[in-house]
Design a protein around this motif. Structure first.
Motif, mmCIF file in Angstrom:
data_model
loop_
_atom_site.group_PDB
_atom_site.id
_atom_site.type_symbol
_atom_site.label_atom_id
_atom_site.label_comp_id
_atom_site.label_asym_id
_atom_site.label_seq_id
_atom_site.Cartn_x
_atom_site.Cartn_y
_atom_site.Cartn_z
ATOM 1 N N ASN A 36 0.844 -17.264 30.505
ATOM 2 C CA ASN A 36 0.015 -16.961 31.686
ATOM 3 C C ASN A 36 0.306 -17.917 32.841
ATOM 4 O O ASN A 36 0.406 -17.505 33.985
ATOM 5 N N HIS A 51 -4.316 -16.599 33.929
ATOM 6 C CA HIS A 51 -5.280 -16.334 32.855
ATOM 7 C C HIS A 51 -6.069 -15.049 33.137
ATOM 8 O O HIS A 51 -6.388 -14.281 32.244
ATOM 9 N N GLY A 54 -3.951 -12.268 32.381
ATOM 10 C CA GLY A 54 -3.831 -12.194 30.925
ATOM 11 C C GLY A 54 -5.012 -11.482 30.288
ATOM 12 O O GLY A 54 -4.868 -10.797 29.268
ATOM 13 N N MET A 55 -6.170 -11.620 30.909
ATOM 14 C CA MET A 55 -7.356 -10.950 30.374
ATOM 15 C C MET A 55 -7.237 -9.426 30.499
ATOM 16 O O MET A 55 -7.693 -8.679 29.638
ATOM 17 N N VAL A 58 -5.315 -8.256 27.677
ATOM 18 C CA VAL A 58 -6.144 -8.196 26.471
ATOM 19 C C VAL A 58 -6.790 -6.816 26.369
ATOM 20 O O VAL A 58 -6.756 -6.155 25.326
ATOM 21 N N ALA A 77 -7.082 -16.906 21.835
ATOM 22 C CA ALA A 77 -7.536 -17.038 23.224
ATOM 23 C C ALA A 77 -7.658 -18.496 23.651
ATOM 24 O O ALA A 77 -7.465 -18.824 24.828
ATOM 25 N N LEU A 93 -11.373 -21.059 31.906
ATOM 26 C CA LEU A 93 -11.143 -20.325 30.654
ATOM 27 C C LEU A 93 -12.464 -20.017 29.944
ATOM 28 O O LEU A 93 -12.640 -18.925 29.388
ATOM 29 N N LEU A 96 -14.118 -16.879 31.007
ATOM 30 C CA LEU A 96 -13.457 -15.589 30.769
ATOM 31 C C LEU A 96 -14.186 -14.706 29.748
ATOM 32 O O LEU A 96 -14.274 -13.488 29.947
ATOM 33 N N PRO A 97 -14.719 -15.302 28.657
ATOM 34 C CA PRO A 97 -15.471 -14.432 27.746
ATOM 35 C C PRO A 97 -16.599 -13.671 28.449
ATOM 36 O O PRO A 97 -16.786 -12.470 28.209
ATOM 37 N N PHE A 100 -15.117 -10.964 30.630
ATOM 38 C CA PHE A 100 -14.616 -9.889 29.767
ATOM 39 C C PHE A 100 -15.773 -9.049 29.244
ATOM 40 O O PHE A 100 -15.737 -7.816 29.259
ATOM 41 N N PHE A 117 -15.284 -13.550 15.732
ATOM 42 C CA PHE A 117 -14.704 -14.781 16.272
ATOM 43 C C PHE A 117 -14.283 -15.687 15.138
ATOM 44 O O PHE A 117 -14.934 -15.713 14.094
ATOM 45 N N PHE A 149 -11.450 -12.672 18.039
ATOM 46 C CA PHE A 149 -11.008 -13.655 19.033
ATOM 47 C C PHE A 149 -10.985 -15.046 18.410
ATOM 48 O O PHE A 149 -12.005 -15.488 17.868
ATOM 49 N N LEU A 151 -11.228 -18.674 19.171
ATOM 50 C CA LEU A 151 -11.719 -19.541 20.254
ATOM 51 C C LEU A 151 -11.942 -20.937 19.697
ATOM 52 O O LEU A 151 -12.687 -21.097 18.733
HETATM 53 C C1 V07 Z 1 -8.834 -15.727 27.590
HETATM 54 C C2 V07 Z 1 -7.038 -14.386 28.701
HETATM 55 C C3 V07 Z 1 -5.961 -13.913 27.763
HETATM 56 C C4 V07 Z 1 -4.760 -14.816 27.752
HETATM 57 C C5 V07 Z 1 -4.956 -16.088 26.989
HETATM 58 C C6 V07 Z 1 -5.838 -17.175 27.541
HETATM 59 C C7 V07 Z 1 -6.831 -16.796 28.597
HETATM 60 C C8 V07 Z 1 -10.259 -12.671 26.643
HETATM 61 C C9 V07 Z 1 -11.192 -13.545 26.153
HETATM 62 C C10 V07 Z 1 -12.411 -13.187 25.426
HETATM 63 C C11 V07 Z 1 -13.109 -14.119 24.685
HETATM 64 C C12 V07 Z 1 -14.264 -13.776 24.002
HETATM 65 C C13 V07 Z 1 -14.706 -12.488 24.061
HETATM 66 C C14 V07 Z 1 -14.051 -11.541 24.781
HETATM 67 C C15 V07 Z 1 -12.892 -11.899 25.467
HETATM 68 C C16 V07 Z 1 -10.727 -14.814 26.487
HETATM 69 C C17 V07 Z 1 -10.580 -17.076 26.656
HETATM 70 C C18 V07 Z 1 -9.384 -16.967 27.339
HETATM 71 C C19 V07 Z 1 -11.172 -18.413 26.381
HETATM 72 F F1 V07 Z 1 -15.836 -12.126 23.408
HETATM 73 N N1 V07 Z 1 -9.284 -13.337 27.243
HETATM 74 N N2 V07 Z 1 -9.547 -14.644 27.157
HETATM 75 N N3 V07 Z 1 -11.248 -16.016 26.233
HETATM 76 N N4 V07 Z 1 -7.638 -15.624 28.284
#
Ligand code: V07
Length: 255
Positions: A36, A51, A54-55, A58, A77, A93, A96-97, A100, A117, A149, A151
């Protein structure tokens, strides 16, 4: 459209977009989502823009796995190493959860996705833990694919935690040390109840496992690509799956 089970039917789109490769698909795909920062740098953007992009990937990869009929997907993640990043990046970061959840939870529920998780979520900021809790709550009765995920996850820490649990059982006299075997050990891993990953994908050119699912990926096929995570899409996933099914055909019955 809902089928008899009240679940949305996988529609075979005319362009074949939803079509999985022929053959024995992995039951569990695990992905190290790397690249990313490099993606953003190449565009003269801040790392957080990478990032964010990147989401979106996902979301697309969850959709693709669900459309292809992959029962379980694990996404790395945030690793225990990621705390070493600049404070502002870590803070971003950890938001982001929530972002999302806000944009995706309805579709996830609609698809019947169950979110889980792994990793030590107790060390995350309270607001992130709250999102984890709400996501689990909203998806716990779903019976479709599992999206797991990782985390604040580290494979060695997970193994040590399992060893502690086993040691406690032995000390308490509930387990005979000589009766411990791989299955009894794996009960104490955070992936308990999920199949071991059959395929591990890593984007962005690095060819390492980096402490990801080190116990569980013992027999996994590994697939590496130079494509950066924000550029990864359904077609790359299909390529990885096609190679996987090819390997399964060649080694059919021998594994
Ligand atoms: C994160 C986006 C993807 C690229 C890698 C690093 C950055 C989705 C989540 C997420 C987490 C919990 C959830 C739903 C989605 C996420 C983090 C970083 C910390 F319940 N992408 N993403 N969480 N990135």
């Amino acid at each position: 459209m809902l089928n008899l089970f009240g679940r949305r039917r996988k529609s075979a789109s005319a362009d074949g977009q939803n079509e999985a490769p022929q053959g024995e698909l992995p039951r569990h795909v695990a992905i190290i989502m790397d690249g990313n920062g490099r993606w953003a740098h190449r565009r003269g953007l801040p790392r957080i823009a990478g990032h964010h992009a990147g989401m979106k990937t996902v979301r697309e990869v969850i959709r693709a796995c669900d459309d292809f009929g992959i029962p379980c997907l694990t996404l790395y993640a945030f690793s225990t190493e990621n705390w070493k990043r600049p404070e502002g990046e870590v803070e971003y970061l950890m938001r982001l959860p929530e972002e999302f959840f806000r944009s995706e939870i309805d579709e996830l529920v609609d698809r019947g996705v169950q979110v889980r998780f792994i990793g030590d979520t107790t060390k995350l900021p309270t607001h992130t833990q709250e999102t984890v809790r709400r996501t689990l709550e909203r998806t716990k009765t779903n019976d479709g694919m599992t999206v797991n995920f990782a985390l604040n996850y580290g494979g060695r820490a997970e193994v040590v935690e399992a060893v502690r649990a086993v040691a406690r059982e032995v000390a308490a006299g509930v387990l005979d040390a000589d009766a411990l075997d791989e299955d009894k050990f794996a009960i104490h891993l955070s992936t308990h109840g999920l199949p071991d990953p059959d395929l591990v994908i890593r984007t962005s050119g690095e060819v390492r496992l980096s402490n990801f699912l080190i116990w569980q990926a013992a027999y996994a096929e590994l697939w590496f690509t130079d494509v950066l995570w924000p550029d990864f899409d359904r077609d790359q996933l299909r390529q990885a799956l096609t190679e996987y099914t090819g390997r399964m055909r060649r080694f059919g019955g021998l594994k």
